[in-house]
Structures are given as C-alpha cells and as structure tokens.
Design an enzyme around this catalytic site. Structure first.
Site, PDB file in Angstrom:
ATOM      1  N   CYS A 112       0.835  -1.205   0.000  1.00  6.88           N
ATOM      2  CA  CYS A 112       0.000   0.000   0.000  1.00  6.88           C
ATOM      3  C   CYS A 112       0.870   1.255   0.000  1.00  6.88           C
ATOM      4  O   CYS A 112       0.610   2.201  -0.745  1.00  6.88           O
ATOM      5  CB  CYS A 112      -0.924  -0.013   1.217  1.00  6.88           C
ATOM      6  SG  CYS A 112      -1.934   1.475   1.394  1.00  6.88           S
ATOM      7  N   CYS A 160      -4.038  -1.699   6.061  1.00  6.97           N
ATOM      8  CA  CYS A 160      -3.996  -0.348   5.523  1.00  6.97           C
ATOM      9  C   CYS A 160      -5.267  -0.003   4.757  1.00  6.97           C
ATOM     10  O   CYS A 160      -5.614  -0.665   3.786  1.00  6.97           O
ATOM     11  CB  CYS A 160      -2.785  -0.227   4.600  1.00  6.97           C
ATOM     12  SG  CYS A 160      -2.601   1.340   3.767  1.00  6.97           S
TER      13      CYS A 160
END
Length: 389
Positions: free
Chosen positions: A100, A192
C-alpha cells in the site's frame, strides 16, 4: 517554502503532521484517500471511512487549509487487494501495508499531488528522513519504518514525515492544544485503509474453502529434520484451507480437542502453533511447543530485494555484509518485532540469502527489513527458509 499536500487519514498523526507543516510556513493542503469502502467489503470490516473523511475535513477547516477527497478504490483493488489475494492463494503470507505504501500512498497519491502542483507530500508515519536516509521514528513503539523500506530515491526525495521526531503522547498533546477533534481518537488498527477485517472470512469468500487435515508434529529431538518429524505426525483435526494460516499463529479452530487430549493424556487442551503449511497438498502442521526449533529460521532467502532509496542495487549487498560481520546489522520480519542480529548476507543469482540469529515464525511472503541502528538499508520478500517444506 514548499507546497505540500498531506495524506489526511482522519487520525491524529496526519492531523498534527499538517499542523506542523503549516506552522513552518509551508503552503499546505489536505487530501483524504478513499481506497476501500463498505460497498466493496460488505460486512467484513468495520472500516469507518465516512467518519474518517469527516474528521479529516474538520481538521483541515480548523487549520484553515484546503481539503479534497480523492477516490483511489480501483487502484487499491488492482495493486494491493489483488496482490494480497494472489499471495494467499499461493500459500504465502503477504504484507499489504508495505504494498500500500509503495503503490498507493507514495506512488498514486504522489502522482496526484504533483498534478495539483505539490512539491512534496506528507503523511503521519512515525519515521524520519535524515540526509536522504530513511530512519526509524523517534518513538520506538510507534516506529513505522518497516512498512516504508521499499520506497525509492524519487519517492523519498519528495516526502515529509513531520511527526517522526515526536513521541505519540506529544502528538496528542499538540492536537489537543490546537483543538483538533482527532486529539483523543483511537489509533487505527488492521490492514492499511481497510481496518479490522475478518481475514479468514474474507479469504474464504475470495478463494473458497478447501478442507484438509491438520497434523501434530511429535516433540523435537536434537538434530532431527523437519521431514523426519512429518513422517511421525498424527492427524488431530481438520482445517478450512492451509493457505488461510501462517507460521506462528495459534490454530485452535483446526484442532479436534478430544483427539488432541487423547494424544497428550492431559485433561486440559493446550494451545497449538502452526509450524508449516503445505499448499501443494493442503496440509497444516502444528506443534504444542511455541519454542519449537522448527518455528525459527537462521537462513532466509529473499526475492525482490530493494535497497531503500534505490533500485535493486546489488552493489550494496557487500557493504551490508561487511557491516553484518562487524555486528552492526539487524533484521525484523514483522512490524514491532524485536530486531535480530544478522550474521551475513550474500547474493545468489537474483536472490539474497540472510544468515541470522534464530528468527521466530518466519513465513514466505513476509517482508524482511535490514537495519543499521536506526537506518533502514533495504529489504525483500521472504521466499524460503531452511525449514520450508
């Protein structure tokens, strides 16, 4: 002063990051990244993106800086979630937060910020940049440099980590002094941008359950190989798919407690720990001993080596090896894991071999990150260890 766009998560860390940059005289804007929603995950997560977006907007209003919300759901699904699913399908344990950061926060978001005329971006990560080198955050407990090792020089040259020099209590005090609504907001947890996710339920929905047998390894005998123990392993239950488990986790749901007690001759059920998964024939191997020697690795092979702040720079390997042999390099394979001494590092083709002190619960797919004190040298994806089946 520079025009800096802050990735506003709706939490206290990014709120204070924006406030600190504004105080320094920068031209600051805030962007909330909408990467995942309940519409996509249905009831599998408690990710409160709407509340987070509202909190981010209020913070920007309090600070008197512009606010935008940008939808990156397609990019996040293609670059992070699909990768996450593919890795689990292959029987590996990926780290979506590393991907991410590499692909969304410091690539897609950075590109969008450039379109808006930004000279840099900032986040609420607890990490530091000193003379172009990525280093641990000052707050050892909150340090997030592990998740940032894959950033290249271009990305790091345009990034600010304003709270990296602070400890968490001071960040909250700063937010409270400014009257920000995020001052006492709980820290986000989970994956995330997704939050608390029922991981096994999500993976079963995406991949499909594949029941198989769970095997209890006999107690370890000195110099006994893992293969020898497998030959004497006993069936103690059924799991929903070996790919849904990772090394070191408890596997109580994959155990028939009655069968286990009959083997141990004990009235109470003891915890069992996953030692290995075998995706090729869907087997799960467990042990009653958390300190089982086959739960630790001392030789770890990495693929996708990345020098922090650089490309796959092989010339750095010999430098790190020299430092390791002098006792200056440590490694960690999980966030907040206690760093372990690295004894040596070598290149084998396009892979890196790391020799370490015993490192507990190392699983293929995880990221292994190398440090010299606070400095992040680089890392890679674990593809095998000396105990891999």
């Amino acid at each position: 002063m520079a025009k800096i766009i802050v990735g506003m998560s709706g939490g206290v860390d990014s709120s204070v990051a924006a406030a600190l940059l504004e105080e320094q005289g920068h031209d600051v804007e805030g962007i909330f990244m909408k990467n995942w929603s309940l519409d996509t995950l249905q009831s599998l997560t408690d990710c409160p993106w709407e509340q987070d977006q509202a909190d981010a907007q209020v913070v920007c209003e309090r600070l008197g800086i512009p606010f935008r919300s940008i939808n990156f759901e397609q990019e996040y699904k293609e670059r992070v979630v699909n990768y996450f699913i593919r890795e689990y399908e292959a029987g590996r344990t990926p780290n979506p937060d590393v991907m991410c950061n590499k692909e969304i926060k410091f690539r897609v978001f950075l590109d969008k910020a450039r379109e808006f005329g930004a000279e840099g971006i900032a986040t609420g990560h607890y990490a530091r940049l000193i003379d172009g080198q990525l280093k641990r955050g000052l707050d050892n407990y909150k340090d997030q440099s592990y998740f940032l090792y894959a950033l290249n020089d271009d990305q790091l040259s345009q990034v600010y980590f304003p709270v990296g020099e602070l400890e968490k209590p001071l960040v909250r005090e700063k937010a409270a002094a400014l009257g920000l609504p995020t001052a006492s907001k709980k820290d986000s947890q989970g994956i995330c941008f997704i939050g608390h996710l029922d991981l096994k339920k999500f993976l079963i929905e995406q991949i499909g359950a594949k029941p198989g047998r769970t095997y209890l390894l006999p107690p370890y005998v000195e110099n006994q190989s893992f293969a020898e123990r497998v030959k004497r392993a006993l069936v103690v239950g059924e799991h929903r798919g070996s790919v849904f488990y990772t090394v070191g986790e408890r596997a109580g749901e994959a155990i028939d407690n009655g069968v286990l007690r009959s083997y141990t001759n004990e009235p109470d059920t003891r915890p069992v720990y996953v030692v290995a998964t075998e995706a090729s024939n869907n087997k799960l191997y467990v042990s009653l001993d958390r300190d089982d020697p086959h739960l630790s690795a001392t030789s770890i092979v990495l693929e996708s080596w990345q020098t922090t702040g650089g490309a796959s720079d092989w010339s750095v390997v010999s430098t790190i090896d020299t430092l390791a042999k002098s006792g200056h390099i440590t490694a960690q394979a999980r966030y907040q894991q206690k760093p372990i001494a690295v004894k040596g590092i070598s290149q084998q083709g396009d892979r890196i071999v790391i020799e370490t002190a015993p490192l507990w619960a190392v699983a293929p797919g995880q990221s292994l990150v190398l440090y010299e004190g606070d400095r992040v040298w680089g890392g890679g994806i674990i593809c095998s260890t000396e105990h891999t089946i």
